[in-house]
Design a protein around this motif. Structure first.
Motif, PDB file in Angstrom:
ATOM      1  N   ARG A   1       0.842  -1.197   0.000  1.00  0.00           N
ATOM      2  CA  ARG A   1       0.000   0.000   0.000  1.00  0.00           C
ATOM      3  C   ARG A   1       0.876   1.245   0.000  1.00  0.00           C
ATOM      4  O   ARG A   1       2.003   1.242   0.498  1.00  0.00           O
ATOM      5  CB  ARG A   1      -0.930   0.041   1.216  1.00  0.00           C
ATOM      6  N   ASP A   2       0.337   2.306  -0.560  1.00  0.00           N
ATOM      7  CA  ASP A   2       1.028   3.592  -0.553  1.00  0.00           C
ATOM      8  C   ASP A   2       0.018   4.672  -0.903  1.00  0.00           C
ATOM      9  O   ASP A   2      -1.089   4.370  -1.367  1.00  0.00           O
ATOM     10  CB  ASP A   2       2.184   3.599  -1.560  1.00  0.00           C
ATOM     11  N   GLU A   3       0.390   5.912  -0.670  1.00  0.00           N
ATOM     12  CA  GLU A   3      -0.430   7.024  -1.151  1.00  0.00           C
ATOM     13  C   GLU A   3       0.334   7.735  -2.242  1.00  0.00           C
ATOM     14  O   GLU A   3       1.572   7.708  -2.267  1.00  0.00           O
ATOM     15  CB  GLU A   3      -0.812   7.986  -0.030  1.00  0.00           C
ATOM     16  N   ALA A   4      -0.393   8.361  -3.154  1.00  0.00           N
ATOM     17  CA  ALA A   4       0.254   8.893  -4.357  1.00  0.00           C
ATOM     18  C   ALA A   4      -0.504  10.082  -4.916  1.00  0.00           C
ATOM     19  O   ALA A   4      -1.696  10.272  -4.645  1.00  0.00           O
ATOM     20  CB  ALA A   4       0.346   7.795  -5.420  1.00  0.00           C
ATOM     21  N   ILE A   5       0.216  10.874  -5.700  1.00  0.00           N
ATOM     22  CA  ILE A   5      -0.379  11.889  -6.574  1.00  0.00           C
ATOM     23  C   ILE A   5      -0.259  11.371  -8.000  1.00  0.00           C
ATOM     24  O   ILE A   5       0.843  11.006  -8.448  1.00  0.00           O
ATOM     25  CB  ILE A   5       0.346  13.241  -6.455  1.00  0.00           C
ATOM     26  N   VAL A   6      -1.374  11.318  -8.709  1.00  0.00           N
ATOM     27  CA  VAL A   6      -1.342  10.875 -10.108  1.00  0.00           C
ATOM     28  C   VAL A   6      -0.754  12.004 -10.961  1.00  0.00           C
ATOM     29  O   VAL A   6      -1.267  13.130 -10.969  1.00  0.00           O
ATOM     30  CB  VAL A   6      -2.744  10.503 -10.615  1.00  0.00           C
ATOM     31  N   LEU A   7       0.330  11.690 -11.689  1.00  0.00           N
ATOM     32  CA  LEU A   7       1.007  12.681 -12.525  1.00  0.00           C
ATOM     33  C   LEU A   7       0.498  12.679 -13.962  1.00  0.00           C
ATOM     34  O   LEU A   7       0.261  13.736 -14.552  1.00  0.00           O
ATOM     35  CB  LEU A   7       2.515  12.421 -12.525  1.00  0.00           C
ATOM     36  N   ARG A   8       0.332  11.500 -14.532  1.00  0.00           N
ATOM     37  CA  ARG A   8      -0.143  11.396 -15.921  1.00  0.00           C
ATOM     38  C   ARG A   8      -0.599   9.969 -16.182  1.00  0.00           C
ATOM     39  O   ARG A   8      -0.303   9.058 -15.403  1.00  0.00           O
ATOM     40  CB  ARG A   8       0.951  11.796 -16.926  1.00  0.00           C
TER      41      ARG A   8
ATOM     42  N   PRO B   1      -5.105  12.561 -13.386  1.00  0.00           N
ATOM     43  CA  PRO B   1      -4.093  13.498 -12.894  1.00  0.00           C
ATOM     44  C   PRO B   1      -4.652  14.467 -11.854  1.00  0.00           C
ATOM     45  O   PRO B   1      -5.811  14.853 -11.912  1.00  0.00           O
ATOM     46  CB  PRO B   1      -3.662  14.233 -14.173  1.00  0.00           C
ATOM     47  N   PHE B   2      -3.815  14.832 -10.906  1.00  0.00           N
ATOM     48  CA  PHE B   2      -4.095  15.721  -9.768  1.00  0.00           C
ATOM     49  C   PHE B   2      -4.731  15.006  -8.581  1.00  0.00           C
ATOM     50  O   PHE B   2      -4.856  15.597  -7.513  1.00  0.00           O
ATOM     51  CB  PHE B   2      -5.005  16.913 -10.145  1.00  0.00           C
ATOM     52  N   THR B   3      -5.139  13.762  -8.733  1.00  0.00           N
ATOM     53  CA  THR B   3      -5.824  13.089  -7.634  1.00  0.00           C
ATOM     54  C   THR B   3      -4.823  12.536  -6.621  1.00  0.00           C
ATOM     55  O   THR B   3      -3.857  11.887  -6.979  1.00  0.00           O
ATOM     56  CB  THR B   3      -6.711  11.946  -8.153  1.00  0.00           C
ATOM     57  N   HIS B   4      -5.086  12.807  -5.360  1.00  0.00           N
ATOM     58  CA  HIS B   4      -4.301  12.275  -4.240  1.00  0.00           C
ATOM     59  C   HIS B   4      -5.031  11.020  -3.766  1.00  0.00           C
ATOM     60  O   HIS B   4      -6.167  11.102  -3.313  1.00  0.00           O
ATOM     61  CB  HIS B   4      -4.219  13.332  -3.136  1.00  0.00           C
ATOM     62  N   VAL B   5      -4.391   9.870  -3.907  1.00  0.00           N
ATOM     63  CA  VAL B   5      -5.078   8.602  -3.675  1.00  0.00           C
ATOM     64  C   VAL B   5      -4.314   7.703  -2.704  1.00  0.00           C
ATOM     65  O   VAL B   5      -3.095   7.798  -2.555  1.00  0.00           O
ATOM     66  CB  VAL B   5      -5.288   7.820  -5.000  1.00  0.00           C
ATOM     67  N   ASP B   6      -5.082   6.832  -2.051  1.00  0.00           N
ATOM     68  CA  ASP B   6      -4.525   5.737  -1.266  1.00  0.00           C
ATOM     69  C   ASP B   6      -4.672   4.479  -2.109  1.00  0.00           C
ATOM     70  O   ASP B   6      -5.774   4.163  -2.582  1.00  0.00           O
ATOM     71  CB  ASP B   6      -5.280   5.591   0.052  1.00  0.00           C
TER      72      ASP B   6
ATOM     73  N   ILE C   1      -2.551  -1.940 -10.111  1.00  0.00           N
ATOM     74  CA  ILE C   1      -3.375  -1.284  -9.087  1.00  0.00           C
ATOM     75  C   ILE C   1      -4.597  -2.153  -8.826  1.00  0.00           C
ATOM     76  O   ILE C   1      -5.370  -2.445  -9.741  1.00  0.00           O
ATOM     77  CB  ILE C   1      -3.799   0.120  -9.543  1.00  0.00           C
ATOM     78  N   THR C   2      -4.775  -2.564  -7.575  1.00  0.00           N
ATOM     79  CA  THR C   2      -5.912  -3.417  -7.232  1.00  0.00           C
ATOM     80  C   THR C   2      -6.999  -2.665  -6.469  1.00  0.00           C
ATOM     81  O   THR C   2      -8.161  -3.052  -6.513  1.00  0.00           O
ATOM     82  CB  THR C   2      -5.440  -4.621  -6.394  1.00  0.00           C
ATOM     83  N   GLN C   3      -6.627  -1.607  -5.761  1.00  0.00           N
ATOM     84  CA  GLN C   3      -7.593  -0.779  -5.038  1.00  0.00           C
ATOM     85  C   GLN C   3      -7.141   0.674  -5.096  1.00  0.00           C
ATOM     86  O   GLN C   3      -5.945   0.947  -5.128  1.00  0.00           O
ATOM     87  CB  GLN C   3      -7.714  -1.192  -3.567  1.00  0.00           C
ATOM     88  N   ALA C   4      -8.099   1.615  -5.087  1.00  0.00           N
ATOM     89  CA  ALA C   4      -7.781   3.042  -5.079  1.00  0.00           C
ATOM     90  C   ALA C   4      -8.890   3.800  -4.375  1.00  0.00           C
ATOM     91  O   ALA C   4     -10.067   3.654  -4.734  1.00  0.00           O
ATOM     92  CB  ALA C   4      -7.607   3.569  -6.502  1.00  0.00           C
ATOM     93  N   GLU C   5      -8.522   4.584  -3.377  1.00  0.00           N
ATOM     94  CA  GLU C   5      -9.473   5.424  -2.659  1.00  0.00           C
ATOM     95  C   GLU C   5      -8.983   6.864  -2.699  1.00  0.00           C
ATOM     96  O   GLU C   5      -7.820   7.145  -2.416  1.00  0.00           O
ATOM     97  CB  GLU C   5      -9.612   4.965  -1.203  1.00  0.00           C
ATOM     98  N   THR C   6      -9.882   7.782  -3.044  1.00  0.00           N
ATOM     99  CA  THR C   6      -9.511   9.190  -3.149  1.00  0.00           C
ATOM    100  C   THR C   6      -9.283   9.785  -1.765  1.00  0.00           C
ATOM    101  O   THR C   6     -10.121   9.658  -0.871  1.00  0.00           O
ATOM    102  CB  THR C   6     -10.604   9.990  -3.877  1.00  0.00           C
TER     103      THR C   6
END
Length: 242
Positions: free
Chosen positions: A5-12, A53-58, A70-75
Motif C-alpha cells: 500500500r502507498d499514497e500517491a499523486i497521479v502525474l499522468r 491526474p491531480f488526484t491524491h489517492v490511497d 493497481i488493485t484498489q484506489a481510494e480518493t
C-alpha cells in the motif's frame, strides 16, 4: 503476487490496450512508479475518476514482472475539483505535475521531500488563497532545491562573496558578483532578487507586497533557471501566463 500500500499523486496516464491505462504516480514511500489500472477506461470500472491526474489517492498494488498492478484506489484529495474551473490554476498545476515527473527520474527510489512538496503545492494552488503564478514559482524553486539545484540569491554562486549582487545566471546557479559575472548574465532589479529569495523561503508577505513588474521579472528568471537545469523545456509551461 505480493501486495503493498502507498499514497500517491497521479502525474499522468496513457492508454494501454482497449480498456487499460498505465498510470504514472509520485508516491510517499516508493518514489515515482508506473502501474497498470486494468479496465479503468470502461464505464463500469471500479476506479471511476480516482486515477486521473491531480488526484491524491490511497492505493493497494500488486507487484508485477514489469509493471505493478493497481488493485484498489481510494480518493484522499481530489485536487482537480479546485483546479478544473480556473484556467490559470489548472495550467500552473499541470506544470507542477510535469516538473515532479522530471525531477524524480528513477522509478521506485523513495523521495519523500518531493512528494510532500507536491502535495503542499497542489493544496495551496487549489485553495485559491494565493495567486497561481507565485505558488508555481515558489514550488519550482523549492523542488529544484530539493533535487540538488538550490539557487543562490544572496552570496555569489561562484565565489561565495556575500551580496547583494546585481547579476544572475542560471548556468552558474544564481546571483554573481561583478568579478564572477559571465557574458549573457541578466541584471534584474534588486527587488526582483529579493522576491526570488522570498519565493524560495516561502516568505509570502514579501512576495505579496511586490508589484506586477517585479513578479513578472522573477517568473521569467524562475523559468530560465528551471529550463537550464531540466535541459529541455516543459511542454506544459507554454500554456501558463508568465
Amino acid at each position: 503476487m505480493p501486495l503493498y500500500r502507498d499514497e500517491a499523486i497521479v502525474l499522468r496516464t496513457h492508454k494501454l490496450g482497449e480498456a487499460d491505462r498505465i498510470v504514472t504516480m509520485l508516491t510517499r514511500h516508493h518514489g515515482r512508479i508506473r502501474a497498470v489500472a486494468k479496465g479503468v477506461r470502461r464505464t463500469t470500472s471500479k476506479f471511476g475518476s480516482r486515477l486521473e491526474p491531480f488526484t491524491h489517492v490511497d492505493l493497494q498494488l500488486a507487484e508485477g514482472r514489469t509493471l505493478d498492478i493497481i488493485t484498489q484506489a481510494e480518493t484522499l484529495t481530489p485536487f482537480s475539483a479546485g483546479l478544473g474551473a480556473d484556467y490559470d490554476r489548472y495550467t500552473s498545476g499541470t506544470v507542477m505535475l510535469e516538473t515532479a515527473d522530471r525531477l524524480v527520474p528513477e522509478e521506485k527510489e523513495p523521495n519523500l521531500q518531493q512528494f510532500l512538496l507536491l502535495v503542499g503545492g497542489l493544496r495551496a494552488m487549489a485553495s485559491g488563497d494565493r495567486r497561481p503564478g507565485q505558488v508555481l514559482d515558489s514550488y519550482l524553486l523549492r523542488s529544484l532545491a530539493v533535487a540538488g539545484y538550490a539557487p543562490s540569491f544572496e552570496a555569489c554562486a561562484r565565489c561565495g562573496l556575500e551580496g547583494p549582487h546585481r547579476w544572475f545566471n542560471p548556468s552558474m546557479g544564481g546571483v554573481l558578483c561583478a568579478t564572477c559575472r559571465i557574458p549573457g548574465s541578466a541584471s534584474p532589479a534588486p527587488d526582483t532578487i529579493t522576491v526570488l529569495g522570498a519565493l524560495l523561503a516561502g516568505d509570502w508577505p514579501v512576495v505579496e507586497a511586490a508589484d506586477a513588474r517585479t513578479l513578472k521579472e522573477a517568473s521569467t528568471l524562475v523559468s530560465a533557471y528551471l529550463h537550464w537545469h531540466l535541459e529541455r523545456a516543459l511542454r506544459s509551461i507554454q500554456y501558463v501566463e508568465r
